[in-house]
Scaffold this motif. Structure first.
Motif, PDB file in Angstrom:
ATOM      1  N   PRO A 255       4.641 -13.024  18.248  1.00 15.54           N
ATOM      2  CA  PRO A 255       4.458 -13.206  19.698  1.00 15.54           C
ATOM      3  C   PRO A 255       4.650 -11.906  20.469  1.00 15.54           C
ATOM      4  CG  PRO A 255       5.867 -14.926  18.775  1.00 15.54           C
ATOM      5  CD  PRO A 255       5.678 -13.907  17.698  1.00 15.54           C
ATOM      6  N   LYS A 256       4.016 -11.852  21.649  1.00 11.99           N
ATOM      7  CA  LYS A 256       4.118 -10.659  22.480  1.00 11.99           C
ATOM      8  C   LYS A 256       5.549 -10.486  22.976  1.00 11.99           C
ATOM      9  CE  LYS A 256      -0.654 -10.669  24.123  1.00 11.99           C
ATOM     10  NZ  LYS A 256      -1.547 -10.690  25.320  1.00 11.99           N
ATOM     11  N   ARG A 257       5.983  -9.242  22.915  1.00 15.39           N
ATOM     12  CA  ARG A 257       7.343  -8.935  23.348  1.00 15.39           C
ATOM     13  C   ARG A 257       7.301  -7.825  24.403  1.00 15.39           C
ATOM     14  NH1 ARG A 257      10.263  -8.744  17.343  1.00 15.39           N
ATOM     15  NH2 ARG A 257       9.741 -10.891  16.761  1.00 15.39           N
ATOM     16  N   GLN A 258       8.239  -7.881  25.305  1.00 13.65           N
ATOM     17  CA  GLN A 258       8.285  -6.911  26.394  1.00 13.65           C
ATOM     18  C   GLN A 258       9.000  -5.652  25.932  1.00 13.65           C
ATOM     19  OE1 GLN A 258      10.054  -8.438  29.911  1.00 13.65           O
ATOM     20  NE2 GLN A 258       9.384  -6.744  31.213  1.00 13.65           N
ATOM     21  N   THR A 259       8.352  -4.503  26.156  1.00 13.09           N
ATOM     22  CA  THR A 259       8.928  -3.227  25.752  1.00 13.09           C
ATOM     23  C   THR A 259       9.878  -2.712  26.824  1.00 13.09           C
ATOM     24  OG1 THR A 259       7.072  -2.004  26.710  1.00 13.09           O
ATOM     25  CG2 THR A 259       6.866  -2.694  24.412  1.00 13.09           C
ATOM     26  N   ALA A 260      10.463  -1.527  26.584  1.00 11.16           N
ATOM     27  CA  ALA A 260      11.419  -0.953  27.536  1.00 11.16           C
ATOM     28  C   ALA A 260      10.756  -0.576  28.845  1.00 11.16           C
ATOM     29  CB  ALA A 260      12.083   0.274  26.913  1.00 11.16           C
ATOM     30  N   ARG A 261       9.455  -0.287  28.812  1.00 13.06           N
ATOM     31  CA  ARG A 261       8.740   0.077  30.028  1.00 13.06           C
ATOM     32  C   ARG A 261       8.174  -1.130  30.765  1.00 13.06           C
ATOM     33  NH1 ARG A 261       5.244   5.398  28.045  1.00 13.06           N
ATOM     34  NH2 ARG A 261       7.055   6.675  27.409  1.00 13.06           N
ATOM     35  N   GLY A 262       8.413  -2.310  30.261  1.00 13.80           N
ATOM     36  CA  GLY A 262       7.942  -3.509  30.930  1.00 13.80           C
ATOM     37  C   GLY A 262       6.595  -4.002  30.471  1.00 13.80           C
ATOM     38  N   ALA A 263       5.943  -3.294  29.541  1.00 11.08           N
ATOM     39  CA  ALA A 263       4.623  -3.710  29.053  1.00 11.08           C
ATOM     40  C   ALA A 263       4.785  -4.761  27.968  1.00 11.08           C
ATOM     41  CB  ALA A 263       3.855  -2.508  28.518  1.00 11.08           C
ATOM     42  N   MET A 264       3.756  -5.584  27.826  1.00 14.81           N
ATOM     43  CA  MET A 264       3.737  -6.615  26.783  1.00 14.81           C
ATOM     44  C   MET A 264       3.005  -6.075  25.570  1.00 14.81           C
ATOM     45  SD  MET A 264       5.427  -9.024  28.213  1.00 14.81           S
ATOM     46  CE  MET A 264       5.123 -10.399  27.115  1.00 14.81           C
ATOM     47  N   GLN A 265       3.655  -6.122  24.438  1.00 11.89           N
ATOM     48  CA  GLN A 265       3.076  -5.592  23.204  1.00 11.89           C
ATOM     49  C   GLN A 265       3.142  -6.648  22.107  1.00 11.89           C
ATOM     50  OE1 GLN A 265       4.992  -2.089  21.768  1.00 11.89           O
ATOM     51  NE2 GLN A 265       3.502  -1.712  20.139  1.00 11.89           N
ATOM     52  N   GLN A 266       2.030  -6.813  21.416  1.00  8.67           N
ATOM     53  CA  GLN A 266       1.965  -7.780  20.319  1.00  8.67           C
ATOM     54  C   GLN A 266       2.088  -7.049  18.993  1.00  8.67           C
ATOM     55  OE1 GLN A 266      -1.656 -10.084  20.005  1.00  8.67           O
ATOM     56  NE2 GLN A 266      -0.575 -11.795  19.087  1.00  8.67           N
ATOM     57  N   GLU A 267       3.041  -7.451  18.176  1.00  3.98           N
ATOM     58  CA  GLU A 267       3.289  -6.790  16.902  1.00  3.98           C
ATOM     59  C   GLU A 267       2.425  -7.420  15.807  1.00  3.98           C
ATOM     60  OE1 GLU A 267       7.372  -6.867  15.966  1.00  3.98           O
ATOM     61  OE2 GLU A 267       8.008  -5.735  17.746  1.00  3.98           O
ATOM     62  N   ARG A 268       1.947  -6.559  14.918  1.00  6.24           N
ATOM     63  CA  ARG A 268       1.155  -7.006  13.777  1.00  6.24           C
ATOM     64  C   ARG A 268       1.688  -6.349  12.513  1.00  6.24           C
ATOM     65  NH1 ARG A 268      -5.296  -6.995  15.415  1.00  6.24           N
ATOM     66  NH2 ARG A 268      -5.172  -8.553  17.098  1.00  6.24           N
ATOM     67  N   SER A 269       1.581  -7.054  11.439  1.00  8.91           N
ATOM     68  CA  SER A 269       1.966  -6.522  10.129  1.00  8.91           C
ATOM     69  C   SER A 269       1.100  -7.180   9.069  1.00  8.91           C
ATOM     70  CB  SER A 269       3.455  -6.758   9.849  1.00  8.91           C
ATOM     71  OG  SER A 269       3.727  -8.147   9.762  1.00  8.91           O
ATOM     72  N   HIS A 270       1.306  -6.760   7.841  1.00  9.86           N
ATOM     73  CA  HIS A 270       0.521  -7.304   6.731  1.00  9.86           C
ATOM     74  C   HIS A 270       1.462  -7.799   5.635  1.00  9.86           C
ATOM     75  CE1 HIS A 270      -2.484  -4.724   8.717  1.00  9.86           C
ATOM     76  NE2 HIS A 270      -3.366  -5.585   8.250  1.00  9.86           N
ATOM     77  N   LEU A 271       1.102  -8.890   5.039  1.00  7.67           N
ATOM     78  CA  LEU A 271       1.812  -9.424   3.879  1.00  7.67           C
ATOM     79  C   LEU A 271       0.987  -9.099   2.630  1.00  7.67           C
ATOM     80  CD1 LEU A 271       4.106 -11.123   2.627  1.00  7.67           C
ATOM     81  CD2 LEU A 271       2.670 -13.142   2.976  1.00  7.67           C
ATOM     82  N   PRO A 272       1.403  -8.101   1.831  1.00  9.29           N
ATOM     83  CA  PRO A 272       0.607  -7.728   0.655  1.00  9.29           C
ATOM     84  C   PRO A 272       0.828  -8.692  -0.509  1.00  9.29           C
ATOM     85  CG  PRO A 272       2.528  -6.311   0.813  1.00  9.29           C
ATOM     86  CD  PRO A 272       2.573  -7.229   2.012  1.00  9.29           C
ATOM     87  N   ILE A 273      -0.248  -9.136  -1.112  1.00 11.78           N
ATOM     88  CA  ILE A 273      -0.203  -9.993  -2.298  1.00 11.78           C
ATOM     89  C   ILE A 273      -0.991  -9.299  -3.397  1.00 11.78           C
ATOM     90  CG2 ILE A 273      -0.715 -12.262  -3.267  1.00 11.78           C
ATOM     91  CD1 ILE A 273      -0.617 -13.421  -0.489  1.00 11.78           C
ATOM     92  N   LYS A 274      -0.333  -8.959  -4.494  1.00 10.73           N
ATOM     93  CA  LYS A 274      -1.002  -8.245  -5.572  1.00 10.73           C
ATOM     94  C   LYS A 274      -2.046  -9.130  -6.249  1.00 10.73           C
ATOM     95  CE  LYS A 274       0.959  -5.576  -8.380  1.00 10.73           C
ATOM     96  NZ  LYS A 274       1.785  -4.999  -9.466  1.00 10.73           N
ATOM     97  N   ILE A 275      -3.093  -8.480  -6.716  1.00 17.88           N
ATOM     98  CA  ILE A 275      -4.118  -9.210  -7.473  1.00 17.88           C
ATOM     99  C   ILE A 275      -3.531  -9.752  -8.768  1.00 17.88           C
ATOM    100  CG2 ILE A 275      -6.345  -9.008  -8.627  1.00 17.88           C
ATOM    101  CD1 ILE A 275      -6.548  -8.969  -5.629  1.00 17.88           C
ATOM    102  N   ASN A 276      -2.724  -8.927  -9.433  1.00 15.28           N
ATOM    103  CA  ASN A 276      -2.066  -9.352 -10.668  1.00 15.28           C
ATOM    104  C   ASN A 276      -0.615  -9.699 -10.344  1.00 15.28           C
ATOM    105  OD1 ASN A 276      -1.382  -9.843 -13.329  1.00 15.28           O
ATOM    106  ND2 ASN A 276      -1.120  -7.683 -13.827  1.00 15.28           N
ATOM    107  N   ILE A 277      -0.381 -10.920  -9.902  1.00 15.39           N
ATOM    108  CA  ILE A 277       0.960 -11.328  -9.498  1.00 15.39           C
ATOM    109  C   ILE A 277       1.900 -11.433 -10.697  1.00 15.39           C
ATOM    110  CG2 ILE A 277       2.279 -13.162  -8.365  1.00 15.39           C
ATOM    111  CD1 ILE A 277      -0.167 -13.869  -6.772  1.00 15.39           C
ATOM    112  N   SER A 278       1.394 -11.892 -11.816  1.00 14.38           N
ATOM    113  CA  SER A 278       2.244 -12.197 -12.978  1.00 14.38           C
ATOM    114  C   SER A 278       2.565 -10.994 -13.837  1.00 14.38           C
ATOM    115  CB  SER A 278       1.564 -13.270 -13.835  1.00 14.38           C
ATOM    116  OG  SER A 278       0.254 -12.877 -14.168  1.00 14.38           O
ATOM    117  N   GLY A 279       1.915  -9.855 -13.645  1.00 13.08           N
ATOM    118  CA  GLY A 279       2.215  -8.663 -14.433  1.00 13.08           C
ATOM    119  C   GLY A 279       1.779  -8.795 -15.885  1.00 13.08           C
ATOM    120  N   VAL A 280       2.654  -8.344 -16.805  1.00 14.28           N
ATOM    121  CA  VAL A 280       2.322  -8.344 -18.233  1.00 14.28           C
ATOM    122  C   VAL A 280       2.919  -9.548 -18.950  1.00 14.28           C
ATOM    123  CG1 VAL A 280       2.122  -5.836 -18.302  1.00 14.28           C
ATOM    124  CG2 VAL A 280       4.332  -6.900 -18.765  1.00 14.28           C
ATOM    125  N   ILE A 281       3.515 -10.477 -18.213  1.00 16.61           N
ATOM    126  CA  ILE A 281       4.148 -11.632 -18.846  1.00 16.61           C
ATOM    127  C   ILE A 281       3.135 -12.526 -19.570  1.00 16.61           C
ATOM    128  CG2 ILE A 281       5.580 -13.653 -18.446  1.00 16.61           C
ATOM    129  CD1 ILE A 281       7.009 -10.993 -18.157  1.00 16.61           C
TER     130      ILE A 281
END
Length: 453
Positions: A255-281
């Protein structure tokens, strides 16, 4: 596209490396620990005739013993005190990891943070001792029975005293390797247990190269095939590097959060999921389960029974390396364990709950059950690609070894382990160099600030 950390690490000069005394100390410690492991692999177990043991091992090659022998760097073939390597510890770690996901009380420990992690590690060590004791006693009994059935007495004085001494020696060797691995992880560079396995695999590499070149020199192998094997190996290594770094980045918004200057900023990030989740098991489990029944029958001396000889020969023929039945079952086992381990490793419900708790959401997906269903759908699709990748990497060396007539088995599992451990170790070295460079920059900044004052 190289990341910012990799670009920064590539700009680090050799002078920075020469000044990184802590990193050099860690590298020397890691190298010394691996050399100690290689020296221990040549120390024979008490009560074993080395020459007879070498002849006896040749009669049992081709089963799961070849897999363990490769991972131990030939220690099993010589029946040294570290013949079992760190495989019991890895098996115990996988069992405890699965238990921490499925078993209620261990799930609670998993969520307790550092305290729970220490308790789970202690359970792993206890299970390692139990598994090593059972496997060590089974090996001692198997050596005595094989010596009687094959007419090759590798045990000098069979009996209960030899079984006890062999079991104690193998338990002590495995626990010492486990301790060395933990010391490498804390005082050296990289994951200690993984480096020990890689050292065993790399130690067998000169034998494979010598066999390949000797076949081309004597004419038993077409020189074109030799060049093709080298080119294919390089291609597989590059392909493994590409696939192990590949990942699906899921966009997460907050959700948008108010910064120190009073502006509204929406944060974004990424959830990385490996193609090979199981490894060498999956390849390790699939090959172990596929070759385990035949190895148990051979170690129990079933081949000497005239009533069981015909069907044992039939099973051996069907499950030999490179046969269609072996390749089909191997591929099916890898695919099954890929989906099974991915379902255990990636908890969609817990991930969706964490996102909802912190106010994050996937654009176009409602938080809660809808996000959980989306993660299940996404992980299933990714696992299909990862399973196909592992099947391809593991079957190509098997088919090539069967067609070229190579007795040494440096399969896809070994390539996966070597490449993954090498990439992880190089990444840790880069992180140490970057941290050292940051420390120098901070010191220079403080000196400049002090001079201005």
């Amino acid at each position: 596209m190289a990341s910012a950390a990799e670009q920064l690490a590539s700009n680090i000069s050799m002078s920075s490396f020469s000044k990184a005394t802590e990193l050099k100390r860690r590298l020397w410690f890691t190298l010394g620990a691996l050399i100690l492991f290689r020296l221990l692999s040549f120390v024979p177990m008490p009560g074993i005739d080395p020459a007879a043991m070498a002849a006896l091992y040749q009669t049992q090659s081709g089963g799961i013993l070849d897999v363990f022998n490769t991972f131990s760097g030939g220690a099993l073939e010589r029946m040294s005190i570290v013949a079992l390597g760190v495989m019991p510890y890895i098996t115990a770690s996988i069992v405890v990891q699965l238990g921490a996901t499925l078993y209620g009380p261990w799930q609670v420990l998993r969520k307790e943070g550092e305290t729970g992690r220490k308790k789970l590690n202690q359970y792993t060590r206890y299970l390692t001792v139990l598994l090593t004791t059972v496997q060590g006693y089974w090996i001692a009994v198997g050596l005595e029975s094989l010596g009687a059935t094959q007419g090759i007495s590798a045990v000098v004085e069979p009996g209960m005293l030899f079984r006890v001494a062999a079991t104690i020696s193998l338990v002590g060797g495995t626990l010492f390797l486990m301790w060395i691995g933990e010391q490498i992880t804390s005082r050296g560079i990289g994951n200690g247990v993984s480096l020990i396995i890689m050292a065993g695999i790399v130690a067998r590499l000169p034998q494979a190269i010598a066999q390949l070149l000797e076949g081309g020199r004597t004419g038993t192998m077409n020189p074109v095939i030799v060049v093709a094997i080298v080119a294919l190996t390089v291609g597989l290594i590059l392909f493994i590097c590409f696939m192990e770094r590949a990942q699906r980045r899921v966009l997460i918004q907050y959700p948008k959060r108010q910064t120190a200057r009073g502006a509204m900023q929406q944060e974004r990030s990424h959830l990385p999921i490996k193609i090979n989740i199981s490894g060498v098991i999956p390849p390790i489990f699939a090959s172990s389960l596929l070759l385990m029944p035949l190895t148990v029958l051979q170690m129990s001396g079933a081949g000497s029974d005239p009533n069981s000889g015909d069907w044992l020969i039939t099973v051996s023929t069907l499950l030999q390396h490179g046969s269609p039945a072996y390749l089909g079952l191997y591929a099916a086992g890898i695919a099954f364990f890929c989906f099974f381990y991915a379902a255990v490793q990636f908890n969609s419900e817990e991930t969706a709950d964490n996102l909802k708790r912190h106010g994050g959401f996937i654009p176009g997906i409602r938080p809660g059950k809808a996000t959980e269903s989306y993660f299940d759908y996404l992980v299933t699709r990714i696992t299909v690609v990862g399973a196909a990748y592992l099947v391809l990497i593991c079957l190509i060396p098997e088919i090539l070894a069967a067609q070229a007539g190579l007795n040494f088995r440096l399969g896809g599992t070994s390539l996966l382990i070597v490449v993954n451990v090498t990439m992880d170790t190089v990444a840790q070295i880069q992180s140490h160099l970057i941290a050292h460079q940051y420390g120098d920059l901070i010191k220079k900044a403080k000196l400049k600030t002090g001079r201005r004052r």
